[in-house]
Design a protein around this motif. Structure first.
Motif, PDB file in Angstrom:
ATOM      1  N   ASN A  75      23.735  42.875  35.123  1.00  0.00           N
ATOM      2  CA  ASN A  75      24.830  42.124  35.736  1.00  0.00           C
ATOM      3  C   ASN A  75      25.554  41.235  34.730  1.00  0.00           C
ATOM      4  N   GLY A 126      33.629  48.958  42.245  1.00  0.00           N
ATOM      5  CA  GLY A 126      33.673  47.648  42.863  1.00  0.00           C
ATOM      6  C   GLY A 126      33.759  47.698  44.373  1.00  0.00           C
ATOM      7  N   GLY A 157      29.773  40.907  46.582  1.00  0.00           N
ATOM      8  CA  GLY A 157      30.942  41.580  46.034  1.00  0.00           C
ATOM      9  C   GLY A 157      30.630  42.118  44.648  1.00  0.00           C
ATOM     10  N   THR A 162      32.333  43.540  41.048  1.00  0.00           N
ATOM     11  CA  THR A 162      33.517  43.668  40.211  1.00  0.00           C
ATOM     12  C   THR A 162      33.585  45.067  39.608  1.00  0.00           C
ATOM     13  N   SER A 163      34.765  45.645  39.619  1.00  0.00           N
ATOM     14  CA  SER A 163      34.939  46.985  39.067  1.00  0.00           C
ATOM     15  C   SER A 163      34.666  46.996  37.562  1.00  0.00           C
ATOM     16  N   ARG A 164      34.014  48.054  37.114  1.00  0.00           N
ATOM     17  CA  ARG A 164      33.815  48.270  35.678  1.00  0.00           C
ATOM     18  C   ARG A 164      34.698  49.416  35.166  1.00  0.00           C
TER      19      ARG A 164
END
Length: 329
Positions: free
Chosen positions: A22, A116, A128, A130-132
Motif C-alpha cells: 500500500n 481503483g 477506497g 486509488t487507481s494505479r
C-alpha cells in the motif's frame, strides 16, 4: 503463468506478484499507444460540441498555434474499465459482483484493485482504492477543423409526403482516420496486471458516445517501457509527431495540422521515435525489447489471460485486505 523472460524484462517498472504494498513506490511501466479512429466517433462533454483546446507547436522553422480535438482521459478509462470488468466476468468467478456501479464494485477484484474503487459503505470492505493506472487527455494530430465534422439531418416524419422541415444538428463527429497519440502508465503493478491492461487495450474497440453505432478504434500498441518515472506527456508526443511529419515530408507545420489525412503507419513511427528519444535524453525509462512485447501480447488470449488473472486474484485480495487491516489499526 508469465514466463521469466517477461518478468525479468519488466523488473525495472513492476513489483513482484507477492510484493504488492500500500506504500507507493517509483515503479512505472508504460504502454505507448496510437489510437486510430476506424469510424466516426463522438467525444463531447455537453453531448453536442466536440472538446477542443489550443496548443502551440514549435518546429525547426517556426511555430504555430492549432486547435486539436480532445479525447479526455475519462473517455478512455471508462471504456477500458468496462472492457476489463467484462473480461473478468468471463474468465473469473467471484463471491460478489463487480460492476461499474460505485456501490457494487468489489475492491478485492483484480480490476478494482488495479483501476481503483470508491468506499461503498460495505461493512466488510469499506475502503477506497486509488487507481494505479494513469491516463491523460489525448490530442488529435490534425486541427479540429480538419478532423471534426458538423452534420445536420432533416426532422423525421411519418407520412409518405412531407413538407420542408427544420434541420436538426447532430453532435460533432470526429472523422475516421483521426489519430490520438497517448500513453497508459501503470505504477507499482505486477507483470500480470501489465498483461491485463495490455489485453484490455488490444481488445477494446469502441470509445465515446453511441458506441453501438460509432466510435470504432484501432489501438496500436507501439512500445513498452519501464523505469522510475513517467514518460513524456500526450501533448509532447502529439507536438513532436507534427514536427516529424513536417520535417520529413517537406511540409509546413500548418500543412500537417490542416491535412485532409495523415498516414497512420508514419505517425506510429514518429510517435515511437519521440518516446525513444525522450528515454535517451530526459526521462528515467527504457524501452523493453519488441520481442518481449510481442510475447506479452501473445499471452492475452483467453486461456493464458485466465491463468494469469487466477494467479493474480489472491494477491490482489491480500493487497486490499492488508490495506484494510492497516486502516483499522
Amino acid at each position: 503463468m508469465i514466463p521469466d523472460s517477461i518478468t525479468d524484462a519488466l523488473a525495472d517498472g513492476t513489483v513482484p506478484i507477492d510484493g504488492m504494498t500500500n506504500t507507493p513506490g517509483t515503479n512505472y511501466t508504460t504502454l505507448l499507444v496510437l489510437r486510430e479512429l476506424e469510424s466516426h466517433a463522438v467525444f463531447t462533454t455537453n453531448g453536442q460540441d466536440a472538446d477542443i483546446t489550443s496548443l502551440s507547436v514549435i518546429g525547426d522553422d517556426g511555430s504555430i498555434e492549432y486547435s486539436p480535438g480532445l479525447m479526455f482521459m475519462r473517455k478512455q478509462t471508462g471504456s477500458d474499465r468496462r472492457t476489463g470488468k467484462a473480461i473478468q466476468r468471463e474468465l473469473l468467478e467471484y463471491d460478489q459482483s463487480d460492476s461499474m456501479d460505485v456501490n457494487d464494485m468489489n475492491p478485492q477484484s483484480v480490476e478494482s484493485a488495479l483501476y481503483g474503487s470508491a468506499a461503498s459503505g460495505d461493512d466488510d470492505v469499506d475502503i477506497g482504492v486509488t487507481s494505479r493506472v494513469m491516463y491523460d487527455t489525448a490530442f488529435t494530430v490534425r486541427d479540429a477543423s480538419a478532423c471534426i465534422d458538423e452534420k445536420f439531418q432533416n426532422a423525421p416524419g411519418e407520412g409518405y409526403a412531407k413538407g420542408s422541415t427544420a434541420n436538426i444538428r447532430e453532435p460533432d463527429f470526429f472523422e475516421p482516420g483521426t489519430l490520438f497519440p497517448c500513453t497508459i502508465t501503470l505504477r507499482d503493478a505486477t507483470p500480470a496486471e501489465v498483461a491485463f491492461v495490455a489485453a484490455i487495450t488490444s481488445r477494446n474497440k469502441r470509445y465515446g458516445a453511441a458506441t453501438t453505432r460509432l466510435g470504432r478504434v484501432n489501438n496500436r500498441i507501439l512500445g513498452l517501457y519501464t523505469g522510475s518515472e513517467e514518460g513524456p506527456s500526450n501533448r509532447e508526443l502529439t507536438a513532436e509527431t507534427i514536427v516529424s511529419f513536417a520535417s520529413k515530408s517537406d511540409r509546413t507545420l500548418g500543412d500537417v495540422v490542416q491535412a485532409p489525412a495523415l498516414n497512420a503507419d508514419k505517425a506510429a513511427t514518429y510517435v515511437r521515435e519521440t518516446y525513444d528519444t525522450a528515454c535517451e535524453e530526459t526521462i528515467a525509462q527504457a524501452p523493453v525489447d519488441d520481442e518481449v512485447l510481442d510475447e506479452l501480447l501473445a499471452l492475452t488470449g483467453d486461456d493464458d489471460l485466465q491463468a494469469m488473472l487466477e494467479a493474480q486474484q489472491p494477491h490482489s485480495q491480500s493487497f486490499i485486505d492488508d490495506a484494510i487491516a492497516a486502516d483499522e489499526n
